[in-house]
Design an enzyme around this catalytic site. Structure first.
Site, short mmCIF file in Angstrom:
data_model
loop_
_atom_site.label_atom_id
_atom_site.label_comp_id
_atom_site.label_asym_id
_atom_site.label_seq_id
_atom_site.Cartn_x
_atom_site.Cartn_y
_atom_site.Cartn_z
N ARG A 116 0.83 -1.21 0.00
CA ARG A 116 0.00 0.00 0.00
C ARG A 116 0.86 1.26 0.00
NH1 ARG A 116 0.69 2.54 4.68
NH2 ARG A 116 0.97 1.38 6.63
N GLY A 118 1.71 5.18 1.58
CA GLY A 118 1.74 5.75 2.91
C GLY A 118 2.88 5.25 3.76
N THR A 121 1.89 2.87 10.23
CA THR A 121 0.75 3.10 11.11
C THR A 121 0.59 1.91 12.04
OG1 THR A 121 -1.54 3.89 11.22
CG2 THR A 121 -1.08 2.07 9.70
N GLY A 186 -4.51 4.19 3.36
CA GLY A 186 -3.44 3.77 2.48
C GLY A 186 -4.00 2.76 1.50
N LEU A 198 -8.94 1.98 4.85
CA LEU A 198 -8.89 2.98 5.92
C LEU A 198 -8.99 2.33 7.29
CD1 LEU A 198 -11.88 3.73 7.41
CD2 LEU A 198 -12.38 4.43 5.07
N CYS A 215 2.17 7.82 10.17
CA CYS A 215 2.06 8.35 8.81
C CYS A 215 3.19 9.31 8.46
CB CYS A 215 0.70 9.02 8.60
SG CYS A 215 -0.71 7.93 8.91
#
Length: 290
Positions: A116, A118, A121, A186, A198, A215
């Site tokens: 993904r 980003g 997280t 992401g 999300l 992030c």
């Protein structure tokens, strides 16, 4: 790399017949009167803690199946998976390890680098994760458009259910309330099949976020719905002083219901509930219109 698909996630949903294309860009009220709605198969595991590797493998299996169906002109339904994860840190394809405040070889939580977009997280209990697997050919072939739509789902859910006025921050992805980021996003788009999605902090423990730069943003905070409600409407959240766990379970349920409703509203789709029992996705579905 993710593990092989767990038996509980081994069945790929069967497609149903419906087509649609949404030509709107940022106008979320475009009339769809003359367009049949696309159907989305919902796998609702929002009370379950699903290991990240299993959900990741499940997504990839669905994506590969959709690519084959698309080549044959048979990709007629999309998929939405909603769940919670066991504690885990995930990094995007190009995420920098400098955003980790711990030794990757010596941590109590799993760490996965994924495809993904980003940065790093955290996922864990109390956080609702939505994995829409959508063929963007039937919506808008634009990843930025898609991210704005996902943000809109969360913004509407927070407003309608909790009267929380959330917003976007220019130049950043996600949903914010003041300086706090409540929802991270992401995605990966492969041959116009979008997946990942999300994560919305509902009752999430914030301590694991202290071990990363969420992030990759150093000058802002991470927040949750629970914390905001406790701060502003504590009497409503804690109305049963000796039954907090029940209150928080209700908070998860209310958020989950609103997210599904707003997903249907924003993407103009119909939901078909799919159930996983005894390791097999059931053939029978309940058709619901949102």
């Amino acid at each position: 790399m993710p593990s092989l698909v767990s038996p509980i996630f081994s069945s790929i949903p069967n497609p149903s017949k419906v087509t649609r294309r949404d030509h709107s860009s940022f106008n979320f009220t475009v009339s769809m009167v003359h367009m049949p709605k696309r159907s989305v198969d919902l796998f609702d595991l929002h009370h379950e803690l699903v290991p990240y590797a299993e959900a990741w493998s499940w997504q990839n299996a669905v994506v590969e199946e959709k690519k084959l169906l698309n080549k044959e002109g048979k990709d007629l339904t999309d998929t939405l998976i909603i769940l919670q994860h066991n504690p885990v840190y995930t990094l995007g394809a190009g995420s920098k390890e400098e955003y980790l405040n711990f030794d990757v070889q010596n941590t109590s939580f799993e760490v996965h680098r994924t495809e993904r977009g980003g940065e790093v997280t955290y996922h864990g209990p109390g956080q609702l994760v939505m994995y829409p697997i959508l063929n963007l050919r039937y919506y808008e072939m634009d990843a930025h458009w898609y991210l704005r739509k996902l943000e809109e789902v969360v913004i509407r859910a927070l407003s309608s259910t909790f009267s929380i006025e959330a917003s976007r921050v220019e130049g950043l992805t996600g949903v914010w309330v003041g300086n706090q980021k409540l929802a991270a996003m992401g995605i990966k788009v492969s041959k116009w099949i979008a997946y990942h999605g999300l994560a919305l902090n509902v009752t999430t423990d914030m301590k694991p976020f202290e071990q990363i730069v969420p992030c990759g943003i150093r000058d802002r905070q991470v927040g949750s719905i629970k914390a905001l409600l406790q701060e502003n409407f504590s009497s409503q959240v804690n109305r049963q002083e000796h039954n907090h766990d029940n209150d928080y379970s209700e908070l998860i349920d209310a958020t989950h219901k609103s997210l599904i409703e707003k997903f249907c509203e924003v993407f103009q789709v119909d939901i078909r509930n799919k159930h996983i029992q005894s390791g097999v996705s059931q053939g029978k579905t309940v058709d619901l219109t949102c």
